[in-house]
Design an enzyme around this catalytic site. Structure first.
Site, PDB file in Angstrom:
ATOM      1  N   HIS A 171     -17.290  -4.673  17.157  1.00 50.84           N
ATOM      2  CA  HIS A 171     -16.589  -4.535  16.269  1.00 50.84           C
ATOM      3  C   HIS A 171     -15.564  -3.792  16.491  1.00 50.84           C
ATOM      4  O   HIS A 171     -14.748  -2.861  15.721  1.00 50.84           O
ATOM      5  CB  HIS A 171     -17.109  -4.267  14.859  1.00 50.84           C
ATOM      6  N   THR A 190     -19.838 -12.801  10.949  1.00 48.75           N
ATOM      7  CA  THR A 190     -19.866 -11.417  11.452  1.00 48.75           C
ATOM      8  C   THR A 190     -21.084 -10.758  11.087  1.00 48.75           C
ATOM      9  O   THR A 190     -21.327 -10.640   9.617  1.00 48.75           O
ATOM     10  CB  THR A 190     -18.534 -10.763  11.061  1.00 48.75           C
ATOM     11  N   LYS A 241     -20.901 -13.357  15.319  1.00 45.25           N
ATOM     12  CA  LYS A 241     -20.124 -12.237  16.031  1.00 45.25           C
ATOM     13  C   LYS A 241     -20.765 -11.114  15.912  1.00 45.25           C
ATOM     14  O   LYS A 241     -20.910 -10.626  14.615  1.00 45.25           O
ATOM     15  CB  LYS A 241     -18.743 -12.472  15.533  1.00 45.25           C
ATOM     16  N   SER A 270      -9.445 -13.909   9.533  1.00 48.88           N
ATOM     17  CA  SER A 270     -10.465 -12.807   8.805  1.00 48.88           C
ATOM     18  C   SER A 270     -10.656 -13.331   7.468  1.00 48.88           C
ATOM     19  O   SER A 270      -9.563 -13.764   6.615  1.00 48.88           O
ATOM     20  CB  SER A 270      -9.828 -11.511   8.780  1.00 48.88           C
ATOM     21  N   TYR A 326     -17.691 -13.063   6.047  1.00 51.80           N
ATOM     22  CA  TYR A 326     -19.068 -12.120   5.896  1.00 51.80           C
ATOM     23  C   TYR A 326     -19.696 -12.554   4.830  1.00 51.80           C
ATOM     24  O   TYR A 326     -19.072 -13.333   3.645  1.00 51.80           O
ATOM     25  CB  TYR A 326     -18.311 -10.861   5.171  1.00 51.80           C
TER      26      TYR A 326
END
Ligand code: FNR
Length: 345
Positions: free
Chosen positions: A243, A157, A219, A109, A131
């Site tokens: 998510h 994402t 994603k 992440s 992100y």
């Protein structure tokens, strides 16, 4: 044997509840709003039934797959989840070591609590989740750093242009390694540049590829038209995800979204899926519905909390063993032999 308690993901959440601080447990377990999507995810896989093949030679079962150039022991990957130092002091480094020992792949992440270089040193193959932030300079620095550290792909994402209220409204204090890491991942920052950019469009896929030279997976896709648009924009893979039910509550279950997306995308790029996958038998359902691999989120956090790296290895081994047994009993001893004909209806 190292982690006798971790024989499957089922039941792990309740074991983890007993060892985690309540705020950490609640943050990990939560879905958004009324948590309807989170609650429905598991059942959507369990609702499917098999039409098993018999009288095939299943004396030798092989769960191995190749995914975007990485050879993996099984098609079960670790999903990107934020703030892993709340589960274990070693955080993402322990997760990476546990996954590497199981021969699988970690998605790190961008809200991690360890540096990418430290994670890379412990990891086997790993991908970096991105992100796109309001200040794109921050995103570029994160991506350049992860690329230099050895990420083999980026995972953009796209289902989180805003962060909705969680069932557990109060985010517990993050445990970053130090101030520099806070600045790298934006933890504790109130600066507007750190919010996700809600104007994000398809262009970001090509930009990230240009910047890193890496394949870019997208994603958070739940519709076939979006999946096709991502592929046309250069995506190297599509991850069907809601998510973990933490974004739009009442978003459809990924088990229900997967078939149409897999049909539309065909062999153009790999289609992956996550959300509520708790047994190797769920994995067999996902592969039969057209996924090339699956990702697991919360169970990895529970295993990490219970037994660190060894717990994560035991968890992934339990998925692999269960998948292997299910493949044998379904008459599909190779992953390539798993297809929609194994499902009833
Ligand atoms: C997530 N997820 C997530 N996704 C992402 O792209 N970046 C992130 O930083 C996070 N962080 C995160 C934290 C926590 C605590 C959870 C539970 C989830 C979503 C994650 O990658 C994945 O889509 C879901 O967790 C899959 O569902 P299951 O396996 O948790 O049911």
């Amino acid at each position: 044997p190292a982690s006798p308690r971790i024989s499957a993901a089922v039941g792990l959440q309740e074991l983890a509840r007993a060892v985690l601080p309540a705020a950490a447990f609640d943050f990990y377990a939560a879905g958004s709003n009324e948590e309807i999507s989170t609650a429905e995810a598991v059942g959507a896989w369990r609702a499917r039934r098999f039409a098993p093949r018999v009288l095939r030679d299943v004396s030798d079962v092989d769960t191995a797959v190749e995914l975007l150039g990485s050879r993996l022991a099984s098609p079960v990957l670790a999903a990107p989840t934020a703030l892993q130092r709340m589960a274990h002091d070693e955080g993402e480094v322990a997760t990476a070591a546990g996954i590497a020992a199981a021969g699988s792949l970690m998605v790190l992440s961008s809200r991690a609590t360890r540096y990418p270089e430290d994670v890379a040193a412990a990891a086997g193959p790993w991908w970096y989740q991105v992100y796109w932030l309001r200040d794109p300079g921050i995103t570029r620095r994160q991506v350049e750093r992860a690329t230099a550290a050895g990420a083999r792909a980026l995972v953009l994402t796209v289902d989180a242009p805003y962060v909705p209220p969680k069932a557990t409204p109060q985010l517990p204090l993050p445990l970053p390694q130090d101030d520099e890491l806070c600045r790298l991942v934006g933890l504790g920052s109130r600066l507007p540049g750190w919010e996700q950019d809600p104007s994000l469009g398809l262009d970001a896929i090509g930009e990230l590829h240009q910047l890193s030279g890496l394949p870019v997976l997208v994603k958070g896709v739940l519709r076939a038209d979006d999946a096709l648009a991502c592929v046309a924009a250069g995506a190297a893979g599509v991850i069907v995800s809601n998510h973990g039910g933490r974004q739009l509550d009442r978003a459809m279950a990924t088990a229900d979204a997967l078939p149409a997306i897999a049909r539309a995308v065909g062999d153009a790029v790999p289609v992956l899926v996550d959300g509520g996958i708790r047994t190797g038998t769920d994995v067999l359902v996902a592969l039969a519905l057209g996924a090339r691999a699956v990702l697991v989120g919360r169970p990895v956090l529970w295993a990490l909390a219970l037994d660190g790296a060894a717990g994560v290895t035991a968890l992934l081994e339990s998925y692999r063993t269960q998948l292997s047994t299910a493949m044998a009993l379904a008459g599909a001893p190779r992953v390539a032999e798993i297809d929609g004909s194994l499902l009833h209806g």
